[in-house]
Write an enzyme that holds these catalytic residues in place. Structure first.
Site, short mmCIF file in Angstrom:
data_model
loop_
_atom_site.label_atom_id
_atom_site.label_comp_id
_atom_site.label_asym_id
_atom_site.label_seq_id
_atom_site.Cartn_x
_atom_site.Cartn_y
_atom_site.Cartn_z
N GLY A 116 3.63 3.58 13.36
CA GLY A 116 4.38 2.34 13.61
C GLY A 116 3.91 1.62 14.87
N LYS A 161 0.84 -1.20 0.00
CA LYS A 161 0.00 0.00 0.00
C LYS A 161 0.87 1.25 0.00
CE LYS A 161 -1.91 2.91 2.97
NZ LYS A 161 -2.05 4.14 2.18
N GLU A 208 10.89 15.30 15.17
CA GLU A 208 11.11 15.22 13.73
C GLU A 208 10.21 16.23 13.03
OE1 GLU A 208 9.70 11.70 11.56
OE2 GLU A 208 11.70 11.63 10.70
N CYS A 229 13.77 10.32 6.27
CA CYS A 229 13.77 9.84 7.65
C CYS A 229 15.13 9.94 8.31
CB CYS A 229 13.28 8.40 7.67
SG CYS A 229 14.14 7.39 6.45
N GLU A 251 4.47 7.19 15.26
CA GLU A 251 3.11 7.08 15.79
C GLU A 251 2.32 5.95 15.09
OE1 GLU A 251 1.10 10.76 15.18
OE2 GLU A 251 -0.78 10.00 16.05
N GLY A 287 7.22 4.61 7.90
CA GLY A 287 6.42 5.82 8.09
C GLY A 287 6.71 6.40 9.46
N GLU A 313 10.32 0.78 9.92
CA GLU A 313 11.32 1.82 9.62
C GLU A 313 10.62 3.13 9.91
OE1 GLU A 313 14.30 1.14 8.85
OE2 GLU A 313 14.32 -0.79 7.82
#
Ligand code: NAP
Ligand code: MG
Length: 480
Positions: A236, A178, A390, A287, A234, A231, A253
């Site tokens: 994750g 997705k 981040e 990231c 949160e 992604g 990741e």
């Protein structure tokens, strides 16, 4: 019919609801395609197709060499369409055409080729000599999990697709992918490639739609054996919760706030280039961006003026123009997030030493609300929110330090541990600093270079597991 349909069981299909959503070129706001909007029911259909392909189809029974050959055909077919993939990748996500042509498309091809090579060369069964229980014999086998799912973000949509599908297919799994809603086009275009190379139906499926429905199904469905997510931290955490119902292994990741340590013996020109490239490449929407520059006090003032001087030369504009260094961010909402953090930075540490606003004088047709200037805050305490959270935008925090131990302590004072840098003219010293950083990757006198042959992933809240390298294949295998 949507312009871009879901790819399920070897065929392009509309969403069962018939709904679509619009994707845009963020630079101009222009609509560039209607995409079939998958709901839970479409994810279920794709998972069932993958399940059937795994349980009854030829893919997991083929030899590694046969699967590797097919994955190399996928890489060849992508290369033959490199121009189209580059164009759509750059238009849909706002990354520059340079990035698409030199990083995204070759990066995806390279990842498929690496996993093809592993499929061909790595034994899936080894006899372990020297049994403690003679005359018994022992073998260790590497077997596919079965059905694997992958959920990916918008910053590197095409490379991320290859990082998920490459190892899944190499190991003999059947997969569902997705892409992020902002950037679904190139992942959906992969269906054409799978058709061209006659990949058996159901082996690789692509569904585009909202994370909260179409995405959650991929992590929670009991027919899925393993799930991989790239992604935010949160989401994750949510993926782990969803996968826990059936105790699925997860690879995550996630986010980062990486430190780039400039030692007092660094070549300052090179170090400034590495810090700017490490932060501002793709507008900091990476990231592993080195968004905290830790600079020794003895070189601090000179280094700041180098940074400001060079940041002013970065060319902002239309991402489709080959001379552009930085295009738009992925969306207006991402620019608004950056603006909130810059306002916070002004409260926490004062005026930035460069940037801090949307660019002026952009060419006609470009939407200034989607762009932001490279922004540098100096004298930032590591406890400041702009140094801890981040931002995922073009914002650098420069943090002064006095001793090497202090630099390492600051670098490690983060909930994240994805990557980092050390800038020094002494390789031995740089490596000893790098070894003390609690992160999955450290670059010395460079930044951002990622090779499919080397493992990549994070410590702490930056994730679980590794992609790429041999570790990346193992993450898609059970051990018997
Ligand atoms: P995100 O909001 O976490 O979304 C990532 C993906 O998850 C998208 O496909 C999204 O779908 C989907 N999703 C959202 N909510 C979901 C849910 N409840 N269940 C299942 N799937 C869900 O992240 P993003 O904003 O796209 O990307 C930025 C983040 O990714 C940053 O934090 C960055 O650090 C991280 N990142 C990490 C790496 C790495 O390798 N460590 C690489 C790239 C990016 P929708 O698009 O439909 O919302
Ligand atoms: Mg788009």
């Amino acid at each position: 019919m949507a312009d871009y349909q879901l790819f399920i069981n070897g065929e392009y299909v509309d969403a069962q609801s018939g709904e679509t959503f619009t994707t845009h070129d963020p630079a101009t706001g222009e609509a560039i395609g209607e995409i079939a909007k998958a709901g839970r029911e479409d994810s279920v259909r794709a998972i069932e197709a993958a399940r059937k392909a795994f349980d009854e189809g030829p893919w997991p029974k083929m030899s590694g060499a046969e699967r590797g050959a097919k994955i190399n055909e996928i890489a060849d077919a992508i290369e033959a369409k490199a121009e189209k993939f580059s164009e759509m990748e750059a238009r849909d996500g706002g990354g520059t055409i340079k990035k698409a042509m030199f990083a995204d498309v070759p990066g995806a091809v390279g990842a498929f080729r690496w996993f093809a090579k592993l499929a061909i060369e790595e034994a899936d069964e080894v006899e372990v000599p020297g049994t403690p229980f003679p005359p018994s014999q022992n073998w260790v086998r590497y077997e596919p999990h079965g059905v694997t799912t992958g959920i990916i973000p918008w910053n590197f949509p095409f490379i991320m697709a290859a990082w998920k599908l490459g190892p899944a297919l190499a190991a003999g799994n059947c997969a569902v992918l997705k892409p992020a809603s902002f950037t679904s086009i190139t992942a959906l275009m992969l269906g054409e490639v799978f058709q061209e190379v006659d990949l058996p139906p159901g082996v690789a499926n692509v569904v585009a739609g909202p994370g909260g429905t179409c995405g959650e199904e991929l992590a929670v469905n009991p027919l899925v054996d393993k799930t991989a997510f790239t992604g935010s931290t949160e989401v994750g955490r949510r993926i782990m919760q969803l996968a826990s119902g059936t105790v699925k292994p997860v690879t995550l990741e996630l986010g980062g706030k990486s430190a780039n340590i400039v030692l007092d013996d660094a070549d300052l020109d090179l170090a400034a280039a590495c810090v700017l490239w490490g932060t501002f490449f793709h507008n900091g929407q990476v990231c592993e961006s080195g968004t905290r520059a830790l600079v020794h006090k003895s070189i601090y003032d000179e280094f700041l003026s180098l940074l400001v001087d060079r940041a002013g030369k970065i060319v902002i504009g239309n991402q489709m123009d080959f001379n552009t260094d930085l295009g738009p961010l992925v969306s207006r909402s991402q620019v608004e997030t950056v603006e909130r953090y810059v306002a916070l930075g002004r409260d926490e540490v004062g005026e930035p030493i460069c940037g801090g606003h949307r660019p002026e004088g952009l060419a006609d047709g470009l939407d200034a609300a989607a762009f932001y200037t490279p922004t540098i805050f100096a004298g930032v305490p590591n406890s400041a929110k702009i140094a801890q959270e981040e931002i995922f935008g073009p914002v650098l925090s420069v943090i002064p330090y006095e001793t090497e131990d202090e630099a390492i302590a600051i670098a490690n004072d983060s909930i994240y541990g994805l990557a980092g840098g050390v800038q020094s003219s002494n390789l031995e010293r740089a490596r000893s600093v790098a070894n003390r950083m609690r992160t999955g990757t450290v670059w010395i006198n460079d930044y951002h270079l990622i090779s499919p042959e080397r493992p990549f992933g994070g410590y702490k809240q930056s994730g679980i597991g590794r992609e790429l390298g041999l570790n990346g294949l193992r993450a898609y295998q059970q051990v018997k």
